[in-house]
Design an enzyme around this catalytic site. Structure first.
Site, PDB file in Angstrom:
ATOM      1  N   SER A 152       0.798  -1.226   0.000  1.00 46.89           N
ATOM      2  CA  SER A 152       0.000   0.000   0.000  1.00 46.89           C
ATOM      3  C   SER A 152       0.829   1.274   0.000  1.00 46.89           C
ATOM      4  CB  SER A 152      -0.921   0.006   1.217  1.00 46.89           C
ATOM      5  OG  SER A 152      -0.175  -0.086   2.397  1.00 46.89           O
ATOM      6  N   THR A 169      -3.996   3.406   2.259  1.00 46.52           N
ATOM      7  CA  THR A 169      -3.126   4.531   2.547  1.00 46.52           C
ATOM      8  C   THR A 169      -2.916   4.617   4.053  1.00 46.52           C
ATOM      9  OG1 THR A 169      -3.931   5.720   0.646  1.00 46.52           O
ATOM     10  CG2 THR A 169      -3.225   7.053   2.510  1.00 46.52           C
ATOM     11  N   THR A 172       1.073   7.156   0.578  1.00 43.15           N
ATOM     12  CA  THR A 172       0.374   6.146  -0.219  1.00 43.15           C
ATOM     13  C   THR A 172       1.097   5.876  -1.539  1.00 43.15           C
ATOM     14  OG1 THR A 172      -1.811   5.539  -1.088  1.00 43.15           O
ATOM     15  CG2 THR A 172      -1.094   7.769  -1.543  1.00 43.15           C
ATOM     16  N   ARG A 220      -1.752   9.864 -12.455  1.00 43.80           N
ATOM     17  CA  ARG A 220      -2.898  10.121 -11.566  1.00 43.80           C
ATOM     18  C   ARG A 220      -2.418  10.444 -10.146  1.00 43.80           C
ATOM     19  NH1 ARG A 220      -4.939   7.919  -6.536  1.00 43.80           N
ATOM     20  NH2 ARG A 220      -7.187   8.201  -6.519  1.00 43.80           N
ATOM     21  N   THR A 257      -8.651   7.681   3.862  1.00 42.90           N
ATOM     22  CA  THR A 257      -8.227   6.592   3.003  1.00 42.90           C
ATOM     23  C   THR A 257      -9.417   6.214   2.124  1.00 42.90           C
ATOM     24  OG1 THR A 257      -7.282   4.350   2.951  1.00 42.90           O
ATOM     25  CG2 THR A 257      -8.794   4.833   4.739  1.00 42.90           C
ATOM     26  N   GLY A 258      -9.146   5.610   0.997  1.00 41.45           N
ATOM     27  CA  GLY A 258     -10.240   5.230   0.112  1.00 41.45           C
ATOM     28  C   GLY A 258     -10.119   5.912  -1.238  1.00 41.45           C
TER      29      GLY A 258
END
Ligand code: SD4
Length: 334
Positions: A92, A194, A212, A222, A245-246
């Site tokens: 991660s 993350t 992250t 990106r 996070t997400g």
């Protein structure tokens, strides 16, 4: 649940708001007036505290111990996040992070300190500890964000070592993905997580960091929310801090971490503020069942909060001499 499947769409049933208030969280309102602060700190037994996204007990322990040894909250966050960045098994953050769809590991990270200073690196390759580079950007440049090759060159000029961050395992997983993906970045299927970390020292001084490798198999170039001030992280030493996070695109669109800190400023507890920020995403985004976002927050007193859209999010606190990893409440009850 495997962390890298965090964003995977769960089999979802009816939608409803779960009860307000997490099992681990005190919910007393934060005093809004500066003159209340001394009283709050004088009666405070919750400090120091560290809270981080995911099951990262080694990282929170490291951060807490470094504050015990006299380090600042900022030092603590960098030391704590550094534990996960150096963990090649974790896919991660840092070394071992899953790559973009071209097979390049690109890292985003940021820090914010108690003075409101901020530093970040975006889309940086070949440097294992982007959070430490973000700090250098904050402290040793006239800028707040460096991206790409410039960030990497700056890191090297500061003594960071270039190394290959794509481990054999992550390379294998990427090659498998390429066979089945039709080379499309599929937003909510193949992602990972993350490390956002917030620390409040014994005097109530707050700092935070977020690090992250971004969404796995993202398009080249990106950048998500994690290193963007107000989205992946926000710290206001008068009030509190939050991190996310997400699916970064959704956090960015709602400026989630800033929103949470502003809600705490208005008198919400960290838990209530995290819940309202998730509700904001849900109200704005009809397809919220297809992705995950999780928030954590802390206030000046050391009260914590955590909430996510779906089940599967975990968070870790180090408080009162102990590490606790827990499953926060979430919006979308199956
Ligand atoms: C991003 N928020 O780049 C990050 C990814 C993440 O759990 O947190 N995944 O959008």
């Amino acid at each position: 649940m495997k962390r890298r499947n965090f964003l995977q769409k769960a089999a979802l049933g009816s939608v409803g708001i779960t009860a307000l208030g997490s099992s681990i969280t005190a919910t007393a309102a934060t005093p809004k007036k500066a003159k209340d602060k001394q009283d709050v700190l004088a009666s405070n037994s919750l400090l120091p505290v560290v809270i981080a996204t995911w099951s990262v007990a080694q990282a929170t322990k490291k951060a807490w111990q470094s504050m015990e040894q006299g380090s600042s909250a900022l030092d603590a966050v960098i030391a704590g996040c550094g534990v996960e960045e150096a963990n090649a098994q974790g896919q991660s953050v840092g070394i071992g992070g899953l790559p973009d769809r071209e097979g390049r590991v690109t890292l985003d990270a940021c820090v914010m300190n108690e003075k409101g200073d901020y530093g970040a690196v975006l889309c940086m390759q070949n440097i294992k500890h982007p959070i430490a580079v973000a700090r250098k950007v904050m402290e040793d440049t006239p800028h707040v964000i460096l991206a790409g090759v410039g960030a990497e060159e700056f890191a090297v000029s500061q003594g960071f070592k270039r190394e290959n961050l794509l481990t054999e395992q992550s390379k294998k997983d990427w090659e498998t993905w390429k066979k089945t993906s039709k080379y499309k970045p599929i937003i909510n299927i193949e992602n990972h997580d993350t490390i956002g970390m917030l620390a409040v020292d014994k005097n109530g001084t707050i700092s935070g960091g977020c690090t992250t490798s971004g969404l796995a198999y993202k398009m080249a170039g990106r950048v998500g929310d994690s290193a963007i001030i107000g989205s992946g992280l926000f710290v206001d030493n008068e009030i509190g801090a939050a991190t996310a996070t997400g699916l970064g695109e959704e956090v960015l669109k709602t400026v989630g971490s800033y929103l949470i800190v502003e809600l705490i400023r208005q008198g919400k507890s960290p838990q209530e503020a995290c819940e309202l920020a998730i509700k904001r995403i849900i109200e704005k985004t009809p397809n919220f069942e297809d992705f995950q976002v999780g928030y954590i927050a802390v206030n000046k007193k050391g009260e914590t909060g955590a909430y996510s859209i779906h089940e599967g999010f975990t968070a870790t606190t180090y408080q009162d001499q102990k590490n606790t990893t827990f499953n926060p409440n979430f919006y979308n009850e199956k």
